[in-house]
Design a protein around this motif. Sequence first.
Motif, PDB file in Angstrom:
ATOM      1  N   UNK A 266      -8.480  -8.520  25.054  1.00 48.83           N
ATOM      2  CA  UNK A 266      -9.349  -7.386  24.761  1.00 48.83           C
ATOM      3  C   UNK A 266      -9.057  -6.756  23.403  1.00 48.83           C
ATOM      4  N   UNK A 267      -8.165  -7.355  22.628  1.00 52.88           N
ATOM      5  CA  UNK A 267      -7.791  -6.791  21.337  1.00 52.88           C
ATOM      6  C   UNK A 267      -8.510  -7.495  20.187  1.00 52.88           C
ATOM      7  N   UNK A 268      -8.714  -6.747  19.112  1.00 51.67           N
ATOM      8  CA  UNK A 268      -9.291  -7.259  17.874  1.00 51.67           C
ATOM      9  C   UNK A 268      -8.300  -7.012  16.747  1.00 51.67           C
ATOM     10  N   UNK A 269      -8.045  -8.022  15.942  1.00 49.68           N
ATOM     11  CA  UNK A 269      -7.188  -7.838  14.762  1.00 49.68           C
ATOM     12  C   UNK A 269      -7.996  -7.096  13.702  1.00 49.68           C
ATOM     13  N   UNK A 270      -7.493  -5.950  13.260  1.00 52.65           N
ATOM     14  CA  UNK A 270      -8.281  -5.091  12.380  1.00 52.65           C
ATOM     15  C   UNK A 270      -7.778  -5.040  10.940  1.00 52.65           C
ATOM     16  N   UNK A 271      -6.481  -5.201  10.727  1.00 50.29           N
ATOM     17  CA  UNK A 271      -5.994  -5.162   9.346  1.00 50.29           C
ATOM     18  C   UNK A 271      -4.653  -5.879   9.230  1.00 50.29           C
ATOM     19  N   UNK A 272      -4.288  -6.158   7.998  1.00 46.52           N
ATOM     20  CA  UNK A 272      -3.031  -6.822   7.645  1.00 46.52           C
ATOM     21  C   UNK A 272      -2.375  -5.988   6.554  1.00 46.52           C
ATOM     22  N   UNK A 273      -1.085  -5.765   6.684  1.00 48.44           N
ATOM     23  CA  UNK A 273      -0.411  -5.037   5.601  1.00 48.44           C
ATOM     24  C   UNK A 273       0.982  -5.604   5.355  1.00 48.44           C
ATOM     25  N   UNK A 274       1.460  -5.443   4.125  1.00 48.29           N
ATOM     26  CA  UNK A 274       2.776  -5.943   3.731  1.00 48.29           C
ATOM     27  C   UNK A 274       3.219  -5.234   2.459  1.00 48.29           C
ATOM     28  N   UNK A 275       4.494  -5.417   2.116  1.00 49.62           N
ATOM     29  CA  UNK A 275       5.065  -4.896   0.889  1.00 49.62           C
ATOM     30  C   UNK A 275       5.233  -6.036  -0.112  1.00 49.62           C
ATOM     31  N   UNK A 276       4.551  -5.955  -1.235  1.00 46.66           N
ATOM     32  CA  UNK A 276       4.750  -6.938  -2.299  1.00 46.66           C
ATOM     33  C   UNK A 276       6.072  -6.640  -3.001  1.00 46.66           C
ATOM     34  N   UNK A 277       6.714  -7.664  -3.530  1.00 44.47           N
ATOM     35  CA  UNK A 277       8.020  -7.433  -4.159  1.00 44.47           C
ATOM     36  C   UNK A 277       8.143  -8.033  -5.556  1.00 44.47           C
ATOM     37  N   UNK A 278       7.052  -8.527  -6.118  1.00 42.99           N
ATOM     38  CA  UNK A 278       7.100  -9.026  -7.484  1.00 42.99           C
ATOM     39  C   UNK A 278       7.860 -10.322  -7.668  1.00 42.99           C
ATOM     40  N   UNK A 279       8.129 -11.032  -6.576  1.00 39.42           N
ATOM     41  CA  UNK A 279       8.903 -12.270  -6.668  1.00 39.42           C
ATOM     42  C   UNK A 279       8.087 -13.380  -7.316  1.00 39.42           C
ATOM     43  N   UNK A 280       8.786 -14.380  -7.840  1.00 37.56           N
ATOM     44  CA  UNK A 280       8.120 -15.599  -8.252  1.00 37.56           C
ATOM     45  C   UNK A 280       7.488 -16.251  -7.047  1.00 37.56           C
TER      46      UNK A 280
END
Length: 284
Positions: A164-178
Amino acid sequence: MIPGSFDYHRPKSVAEATGLVARYGDTARVIAGGHSLIPMMKLRMTDLDHLVDLQDIGELRGISVNGQSVEIGAMTTQHELIASEVLTEVAPIITEAALQIADPQVRYMGTIGGNVANGDPGNDMPGLMQCLDATYTLSGPDGTRDVKARDFYEAAYFTAREEEEILTKIYFQANGAGYAYEKQKRKIGDYATAASAVLIAKEGDVCSFASIAMTNLADTPIYADAASSELVGSGLDQAAIDAAVAAAIDAIDPAEDNRGPIEFKKHVAGVILRRAIERAISRA
């Protein structure tokens, strides 16, 4: 073939969409871009009475970047990921990966949420999200909850998302890595024979951070933690790269199919991962 008959719903909000899914239970399916569900419907491999189309839910679209914090709505298309200059600036690995998904026609309709939500081990974004240590937000009749991408995939097409769930968003922390996303496939539009997402950061000549994920080499994406650990603290010399590749090969579990036998896939995986590591080092 032609799909069976069904009732079509086009809700205007997440609450309305989750309400429809809760009301109709396992007779309802949510559709985003449709590249996975529509072929299954045409082949009569899925039985549904209600189709819930998310296209009109504006709150599920868009890319937000605040410093290094990145949030992407589930209905954001692959083309929109590629076209976003601010996303390319902070997380260029997403652009690099999205450009290797299928072809422009697919990328104009295919969504990041659809790519990560259905648990297809051949999709590119699930492994990439594990590499980025992303988190998925799931909305259902009882509210919202967050699940790490690294905890989301349980088996092929089986995930931590409830019916009954819907995936609504994705989030993360960018770190400037290669970064690097390397992919080998038989032809344009095909799933990968093997693909790898790699992030590497250095302090001086020493690797301070590494993250490695592999795609379409098991029934789930593989976050190769042991391979990443082989690089951290090393001088990123050939011995460290060899050890990381060996650890990643130990972690995967490919199956024989029309893309080749198991030993061939392991060989390709090693070649692709080595290329990705070396390119990420050059960008670190």
